[in-house]
Enzyme design. Structure first.
Site, PDB file in Angstrom:
ATOM      1  N   GLY A 109       7.663   8.934  -1.877  1.00  0.00           N
ATOM      2  CA  GLY A 109       8.417   9.041  -2.799  1.00  0.00           C
ATOM      3  C   GLY A 109       8.217   7.683  -3.528  1.00  0.00           C
ATOM      4  N   THR A 110       9.021   7.712  -4.693  1.00  0.00           N
ATOM      5  CA  THR A 110       8.928   6.476  -5.447  1.00  0.00           C
ATOM      6  C   THR A 110       9.190   4.995  -5.022  1.00  0.00           C
ATOM      7  OG1 THR A 110       9.559   7.827  -7.462  1.00  0.00           O
ATOM      8  CG2 THR A 110       9.940   5.724  -7.762  1.00  0.00           C
ATOM      9  N   SER A 158       7.912   3.822  -2.484  1.00  0.00           N
ATOM     10  CA  SER A 158       7.938   3.971  -1.055  1.00  0.00           C
ATOM     11  C   SER A 158       7.070   2.729  -0.399  1.00  0.00           C
ATOM     12  CB  SER A 158       7.581   5.414  -0.568  1.00  0.00           C
ATOM     13  OG  SER A 158       6.226   5.534  -1.202  1.00  0.00           O
ATOM     14  N   GLY A 159       5.932   2.338  -1.041  1.00  0.00           N
ATOM     15  CA  GLY A 159       4.963   1.422  -0.495  1.00  0.00           C
ATOM     16  C   GLY A 159       3.703   2.162  -0.510  1.00  0.00           C
ATOM     17  N   SER A 204       1.169   3.062  -2.721  1.00  0.00           N
ATOM     18  CA  SER A 204       0.224   2.491  -3.322  1.00  0.00           C
ATOM     19  C   SER A 204      -0.412   0.939  -2.443  1.00  0.00           C
ATOM     20  CB  SER A 204       0.469   1.919  -4.736  1.00  0.00           C
ATOM     21  OG  SER A 204       0.519   3.101  -5.497  1.00  0.00           O
ATOM     22  N   ALA A 256      -7.812   4.476 -11.560  1.00  0.00           N
ATOM     23  CA  ALA A 256      -6.628   4.580 -12.309  1.00  0.00           C
ATOM     24  C   ALA A 256      -6.471   5.694 -13.058  1.00  0.00           C
ATOM     25  CB  ALA A 256      -6.279   3.367 -13.027  1.00  0.00           C
ATOM     26  N   HIS A 295       0.531  -3.939 -10.875  1.00  0.00           N
ATOM     27  CA  HIS A 295      -0.593  -3.457  -9.903  1.00  0.00           C
ATOM     28  C   HIS A 295      -1.895  -4.136 -10.048  1.00  0.00           C
ATOM     29  CE1 HIS A 295       0.709   0.705  -7.951  1.00  0.00           C
ATOM     30  NE2 HIS A 295       1.675   0.167  -8.844  1.00  0.00           N
ATOM     31  N   ARG A 306      -1.379  -7.694  -8.095  1.00  0.00           N
ATOM     32  CA  ARG A 306      -1.247  -7.489  -6.835  1.00  0.00           C
ATOM     33  C   ARG A 306      -2.571  -7.279  -6.113  1.00  0.00           C
ATOM     34  NH1 ARG A 306       2.252  -2.782  -5.280  1.00  0.00           N
ATOM     35  NH2 ARG A 306       0.280  -1.698  -5.527  1.00  0.00           N
ATOM     36  N   ARG A 307      -3.623  -6.415  -6.900  1.00  0.00           N
ATOM     37  CA  ARG A 307      -4.716  -6.171  -6.176  1.00  0.00           C
ATOM     38  C   ARG A 307      -5.780  -7.406  -6.253  1.00  0.00           C
ATOM     39  NH1 ARG A 307      -4.090  -1.479  -9.238  1.00  0.00           N
ATOM     40  NH2 ARG A 307      -5.779  -2.187 -10.604  1.00  0.00           N
TER      41      ARG A 307
END
Length: 167
Positions: A9-10, A12-13, A15, A33, A49, A52-53
């Protein structure tokens, strides 16, 4: 080669889980992407995102031509596709035949030499939407997820940051 589908779900972790899984493979990871920064809020999400990457990813922005991007990047590092649900939305907005595109993707995945890790949203666990467009999108997402899960070597469902192996 490994074809991995990660759903949830949205927020949720999923990615983050997909990033960890992708980095576990040798060679420089490739981030494909499907999102487009069509408004400020989405631009901020994309920026978070990216931050973080970090900078060690090769990045491709592919809102529609996902199969071609997989063909072009095959033979290199593991590819992370984030996400199939946005890709589906893009296809619908472009009035492309999403069902045909999903079949093409499933066929292309079977021919990949390098790993592919894909993120998708599970949108079918809530209430039935009150309008036809939302119901059509929910149904299409469910069919897309089933199609890709059927050809995946592994499928994980992430809840509260915790992965559960489904396949």
């Amino acid at each position: 080669m490994a074809i991995i589908l990660i759903t949830g779900g949205t927020r949720s972790g999923k990615s983050l889980r997909a990033e960890v899984r992708t980095r576990a493979f040798p060679e420089q990871p490739i981030y494909i992407a499907t999102a487009e920064a069509l408004d400020e809020e989405m631009g901020e999400r994309i920026a978070k995102h990216r931050a973080r990457r970090g900078k060690d990813w090769i990045e491709r922005e592919v809102p529609l031509d996902l199969v071609q991007a997989l063909i072009e990047t095959d033979g290199g590092g593991a590819r992370l596709v984030d996400c199939l649900t946005l890709w589906l939305s893009n296809l619908l907005h472009a009035e492309r035949n999403w069902s045909h595109e999903a079949s093409l993707l499933a066929d292309a995945l079977a021919r990949q030499r390098s790993p592919v890790i894909m993120v998708t949203n599970e949108v079918g666990l809530g209430i039935v939407p009150d309008n036809a467009l939302a119901r059509a999108f929910r149904d299409a997402a469910g069919i897309l997820n089933q199609t890709i899960a059927s050809v995946a070597d592994e499928v994980e469902f992430v809840v509260a940051g915790l992965p559960m192996k489904l396949k």
